[in-house]
Design a protein around this motif. Structure first.
Motif, PDB file in Angstrom:
ATOM      1  N   PHE A  64       0.830  -1.206   0.000  1.00 27.02           N
ATOM      2  CA  PHE A  64       0.000   0.000   0.000  1.00 27.02           C
ATOM      3  C   PHE A  64       0.864   1.256   0.000  1.00 27.02           C
ATOM      4  CE2 PHE A  64      -2.542   3.261   2.291  1.00 27.02           C
ATOM      5  CZ  PHE A  64      -3.535   3.409   1.339  1.00 27.02           C
ATOM      6  N   GLU A  65       1.986   1.207   0.706  1.00 30.54           N
ATOM      7  CA  GLU A  65       2.920   2.358   0.707  1.00 30.54           C
ATOM      8  C   GLU A  65       3.450   2.622  -0.690  1.00 30.54           C
ATOM      9  OE1 GLU A  65       6.049   1.665   3.508  1.00 30.54           O
ATOM     10  OE2 GLU A  65       4.654   1.251   5.161  1.00 30.54           O
ATOM     11  N   LEU A  66       3.769   1.535  -1.407  1.00 32.06           N
ATOM     12  CA  LEU A  66       4.347   1.683  -2.747  1.00 32.06           C
ATOM     13  C   LEU A  66       3.298   1.988  -3.809  1.00 32.06           C
ATOM     14  CD1 LEU A  66       6.866  -1.321  -2.655  1.00 32.06           C
ATOM     15  CD2 LEU A  66       7.443   1.110  -2.591  1.00 32.06           C
ATOM     16  N   PHE A  67       2.083   1.480  -3.605  1.00 34.16           N
ATOM     17  CA  PHE A  67       1.017   1.635  -4.605  1.00 34.16           C
ATOM     18  C   PHE A  67      -0.261   2.126  -3.921  1.00 34.16           C
ATOM     19  CE2 PHE A  67       3.844  -1.902  -5.724  1.00 34.16           C
ATOM     20  CZ  PHE A  67       4.321  -1.478  -6.957  1.00 34.16           C
ATOM     21  N   PRO A  68      -0.246   3.323  -3.379  1.00 31.82           N
ATOM     22  CA  PRO A  68      -1.399   3.813  -2.605  1.00 31.82           C
ATOM     23  C   PRO A  68      -2.658   4.033  -3.438  1.00 31.82           C
ATOM     24  CG  PRO A  68       0.178   5.576  -2.963  1.00 31.82           C
ATOM     25  CD  PRO A  68       0.840   4.319  -3.441  1.00 31.82           C
ATOM     26  N   ASN A  69      -2.514   4.141  -4.741  1.00 29.86           N
ATOM     27  CA  ASN A  69      -3.677   4.399  -5.603  1.00 29.86           C
ATOM     28  C   ASN A  69      -4.094   3.177  -6.419  1.00 29.86           C
ATOM     29  OD1 ASN A  69      -3.810   7.113  -4.795  1.00 29.86           O
ATOM     30  ND2 ASN A  69      -2.238   7.671  -6.286  1.00 29.86           N
ATOM     31  N   ASP A  70      -3.601   2.001  -6.020  1.00 30.88           N
ATOM     32  CA  ASP A  70      -3.926   0.782  -6.756  1.00 30.88           C
ATOM     33  C   ASP A  70      -5.144   0.111  -6.123  1.00 30.88           C
ATOM     34  OD1 ASP A  70      -2.441  -1.349  -8.773  1.00 30.88           O
ATOM     35  OD2 ASP A  70      -3.664  -2.307  -7.235  1.00 30.88           O
ATOM     36  N   SER A  71      -6.208  -0.074  -6.915  1.00 31.86           N
ATOM     37  CA  SER A  71      -7.456  -0.626  -6.383  1.00 31.86           C
ATOM     38  C   SER A  71      -7.281  -2.071  -5.921  1.00 31.86           C
ATOM     39  CB  SER A  71      -8.568  -0.541  -7.431  1.00 31.86           C
ATOM     40  OG  SER A  71      -8.215  -1.258  -8.597  1.00 31.86           O
ATOM     41  N   TRP A  72      -6.397  -2.834  -6.598  1.00 34.60           N
ATOM     42  CA  TRP A  72      -6.143  -4.221  -6.198  1.00 34.60           C
ATOM     43  C   TRP A  72      -5.613  -4.269  -4.765  1.00 34.60           C
ATOM     44  CZ3 TRP A  72      -6.698  -8.716  -9.277  1.00 34.60           C
ATOM     45  CH2 TRP A  72      -6.179  -9.884  -8.729  1.00 34.60           C
ATOM     46  N   MET A  73      -4.660  -3.380  -4.485  1.00 35.57           N
ATOM     47  CA  MET A  73      -4.063  -3.327  -3.146  1.00 35.57           C
ATOM     48  C   MET A  73      -5.103  -2.913  -2.115  1.00 35.57           C
ATOM     49  SD  MET A  73      -0.887  -3.930  -2.277  1.00 35.57           S
ATOM     50  CE  MET A  73      -1.347  -4.856  -0.822  1.00 35.57           C
ATOM     51  N   LEU A  74      -5.920  -1.958  -2.485  1.00 32.97           N
ATOM     52  CA  LEU A  74      -6.955  -1.477  -1.571  1.00 32.97           C
ATOM     53  C   LEU A  74      -7.966  -2.578  -1.242  1.00 32.97           C
ATOM     54  CD1 LEU A  74      -7.636   2.080  -2.975  1.00 32.97           C
ATOM     55  CD2 LEU A  74      -6.989   1.555  -0.628  1.00 32.97           C
ATOM     56  N   VAL A  75      -8.345  -3.325  -2.239  1.00 30.96           N
ATOM     57  CA  VAL A  75      -9.307  -4.408  -2.014  1.00 30.96           C
ATOM     58  C   VAL A  75      -8.754  -5.422  -1.017  1.00 30.96           C
ATOM     59  CG1 VAL A  75     -10.416  -6.408  -3.105  1.00 30.96           C
ATOM     60  CG2 VAL A  75     -10.542  -4.168  -4.196  1.00 30.96           C
ATOM     61  N   GLU A  76      -7.476  -5.753  -1.158  1.00 32.80           N
ATOM     62  CA  GLU A  76      -6.872  -6.710  -0.225  1.00 32.80           C
ATOM     63  C   GLU A  76      -6.855  -6.151   1.200  1.00 32.80           C
ATOM     64  OE1 GLU A  76      -5.860  -9.913  -0.740  1.00 32.80           O
ATOM     65  OE2 GLU A  76      -6.847  -9.618  -2.672  1.00 32.80           O
ATOM     66  N   LEU A  77      -6.531  -4.879   1.337  1.00 34.86           N
ATOM     67  CA  LEU A  77      -6.540  -4.254   2.670  1.00 34.86           C
ATOM     68  C   LEU A  77      -7.957  -4.219   3.252  1.00 34.86           C
ATOM     69  CD1 LEU A  77      -4.017  -1.327   2.221  1.00 34.86           C
ATOM     70  CD2 LEU A  77      -3.982  -2.949   4.105  1.00 34.86           C
ATOM     71  N   ILE A  78      -8.914  -3.876   2.410  1.00 29.22           N
ATOM     72  CA  ILE A  78     -10.309  -3.833   2.855  1.00 29.22           C
ATOM     73  C   ILE A  78     -10.751  -5.209   3.347  1.00 29.22           C
ATOM     74  CG2 ILE A  78     -12.693  -3.560   2.052  1.00 29.22           C
ATOM     75  CD1 ILE A  78     -11.459  -1.407   0.063  1.00 29.22           C
ATOM     76  N   ASN A  79     -10.456  -6.228   2.554  1.00 25.58           N
ATOM     77  CA  ASN A  79     -10.844  -7.589   2.935  1.00 25.58           C
ATOM     78  C   ASN A  79     -10.175  -8.016   4.228  1.00 25.58           C
ATOM     79  OD1 ASN A  79     -12.507  -7.947   0.734  1.00 25.58           O
ATOM     80  ND2 ASN A  79     -10.926  -8.868  -0.539  1.00 25.58           N
ATOM     81  N   TYR A  80      -8.909  -7.634   4.374  1.00 27.63           N
ATOM     82  CA  TYR A  80      -8.173  -8.025   5.579  1.00 27.63           C
ATOM     83  C   TYR A  80      -8.840  -7.447   6.829  1.00 27.63           C
ATOM     84  CZ  TYR A  80      -4.506  -8.378   9.070  1.00 27.63           C
ATOM     85  OH  TYR A  80      -3.816  -8.648  10.218  1.00 27.63           O
ATOM     86  N   TYR A  81      -9.154  -6.167   6.792  1.00 30.84           N
ATOM     87  CA  TYR A  81      -9.730  -5.533   7.990  1.00 30.84           C
ATOM     88  C   TYR A  81     -11.208  -5.860   8.165  1.00 30.84           C
ATOM     89  CZ  TYR A  81      -5.387  -3.097   8.833  1.00 30.84           C
ATOM     90  OH  TYR A  81      -4.071  -2.823   9.112  1.00 30.84           O
ATOM     91  N   MET A  82     -11.918  -6.104   7.067  1.00 31.53           N
ATOM     92  CA  MET A  82     -13.321  -6.520   7.202  1.00 31.53           C
ATOM     93  C   MET A  82     -13.412  -7.881   7.882  1.00 31.53           C
ATOM     94  SD  MET A  82     -15.335  -5.354   3.734  1.00 31.53           S
ATOM     95  CE  MET A  82     -16.883  -6.073   4.287  1.00 31.53           C
ATOM     96  N   LEU A  83     -12.568  -8.804   7.440  1.00 32.21           N
ATOM     97  CA  LEU A  83     -12.599 -10.159   8.004  1.00 32.21           C
ATOM     98  C   LEU A  83     -11.909 -10.223   9.359  1.00 32.21           C
ATOM     99  CD1 LEU A  83     -11.776 -12.151   4.730  1.00 32.21           C
ATOM    100  CD2 LEU A  83     -14.001 -11.881   5.814  1.00 32.21           C
ATOM    101  N   GLY A  84     -11.051  -9.232   9.618  1.00 29.24           N
ATOM    102  CA  GLY A  84     -10.291  -9.245  10.863  1.00 29.24           C
ATOM    103  C   GLY A  84     -10.956  -8.521  12.016  1.00 29.24           C
TER     104      GLY A  84
END
Length: 389
Positions: free
Chosen positions: A220-240
């Motif tokens: 996310f630090e390297l690609f803050p505007n990448d939707s793929w990266m954002l989706v993975e972060l969203i899923n991680y915190y939603m499920l976590g």
């Protein structure tokens, strides 16, 4: 007598060697004329007599014949072997092993060069057929060939194949190899956010959650505007169980891609978790506005409304005064009627969606005394569900 026996054995061997070389020559001639069936028959027979002589050229020709079978567009030839590429690959290695004078290196290198796209195409085909383990093996063959000494003068780092090997390994749940190839992809700056997101995913599945989170945030630090990266972060915190962090990343995703209905649907799910049901319905409605065929949002809106009416129904059931109860229950039945269109719409999207059918059956049962048509629809829905069991 012993000497005579030895001479006879030698004569038989020489005769066999001559026959072998004749078959090899015949196989080459058939190959040159495009008769792959005859070429295969000749080389398979000729190469059986290897005990008399280690004949490197025979294996070179065998490799060419089987590689030709793989490359042929004709179904009749393709059916001659189930694994022609692997047989050809092993034959070329055997030719190099038997090569005493270095005559095989150049022709084998030429054939191996062609095997790189052959195995790449095979890997892609197997991946598309959901044979992920087979695709991984084929991608790895490409990497093995490219790393051979014969190619050391022009070394190749095939980053696309490395990344795809990671994808195939991940799909086949070979997490050790997936981790290996995604790390290599990152090392060679290939795959962008996907390499970080996928590596994080397989590390988590392999039980290494601490490192998984590290790569998630690094990506996310390297690609803050990448939707793929954002989706993975969203899923991680939603499920976590950290909905607020997921909401923050969802807002970022929506800002980047405001026409993506799935982000609004995900935010609706978050609002449900925090019991902000009005906001949840608003998000599902927005998702449906962007994608009228969004089954999940349609179903979730229906469920939100049904749950709200059910909660009111429980409250009404606590009313002890008969007159007040009768007045209140009429309003509840009206609200149940208002819920019906949500689930009838769901069934328009998916006619055999069982959960919606069961909910509609219950609603029609509750309303059976309000209108005669609801009793008919109840019986109809019950019959359909009974037929599905």
């Amino acid at each position: 007598m012993r000497k005579l026996s030895f001479i006879l054995v030698m004569l038989m061997c020489v005769s066999t060697v001559f026959a072998q070389k004749s078959k090899v020559t015949g196989a080459q001639n058939y190959l040159n004329s495009g008769k792959l069936d005859k070429a295969k028959e000749a080389i398979d027979e000729g190469i059986q007599h290897e005990k008399c002589v280690a004949y490197a050229k025979a294996y070179l020709v065998k490799g060419k014949v089987y590689q030709g079978i793989f490359e042929s567009p004709l179904p009749a030839y393709k059916e001659l072997s189930k694994t022609p590429l692997d047989i050809a690959y092993d034959a070329y290695l055997k030719a190099l092993e038997l090569d005493q004078k270095g005559k095989m290196k150049k022709p084998v290198k030429a054939q191996m060069t062609n095997m790189i796209p052959n195995y790449t195409n095979e890997a892609v085909n197997l991946y598309n057929q959901s044979d992920y383990a087979g695709a991984l093996a084929a991608f790895e063959k490409v990497l093995t060939i490219e790393s051979m000494d014969m190619f050391k003068d022009n070394p190749v780092i095939d980053t696309a194949v490395i990344f795809n090997a990671g994808m195939a390994a991940q799909k086949s749940e070979n997490f050790e190899k997936a981790i290996k190839y995604y790390r290599l992809s990152i090392e060679h700056n290939y795959g962008g956010a996907k390499s970080y997101a996928n590596l994080s995913n397989v590390l988590k599945k392999a039980g290494n959650e601490e490192e998984s989170v590290k790569y998630l945030h690094k990506g996310f630090e390297l690609f803050p505007n990448d939707s793929w990266m954002l989706v993975e972060l969203i899923n991680y915190y939603m499920l976590g169980g950290e909905p607020q962090k997921a909401a923050d990343y969802l807002d970022k995703a929506i800002a980047l891609d405001p026409e993506n209905g799935s982000f609004y649907r995900a935010k609706g799910t978050l609002y449900e978790k925090t019991e902000e049901f009005d906001k949840a319905e608003e998000m599902y409605a927005k998702a449906l506005e962007l994608d009228p065929n969004d089954f999940t949002s349609q179903y979730n809106i229906g469920l939100l409304n049904l749950n709200a009416v059910s909660a009111k129904h429980k409250e009404v059931n606590e009313i002890m005064d008969a007159k007040k109860y009768n007045e209140a229950i009429k309003g509840i039945y009206v609200e149940y009627e208002n819920v019906l269109p949500y689930f009838t719409k769901v069934l328009e999207m998916k006619p055999d969606e069982k959960n919606s059918m069961m909910l509609l059956k219950e609603l029609y049962f509750k309303l059976r005394n309000e209108k005669e048509e609801y009793l008919e629809k109840y019986n109809e829905m019950k019959s359909k569900l009974d037929g599905m069991e």
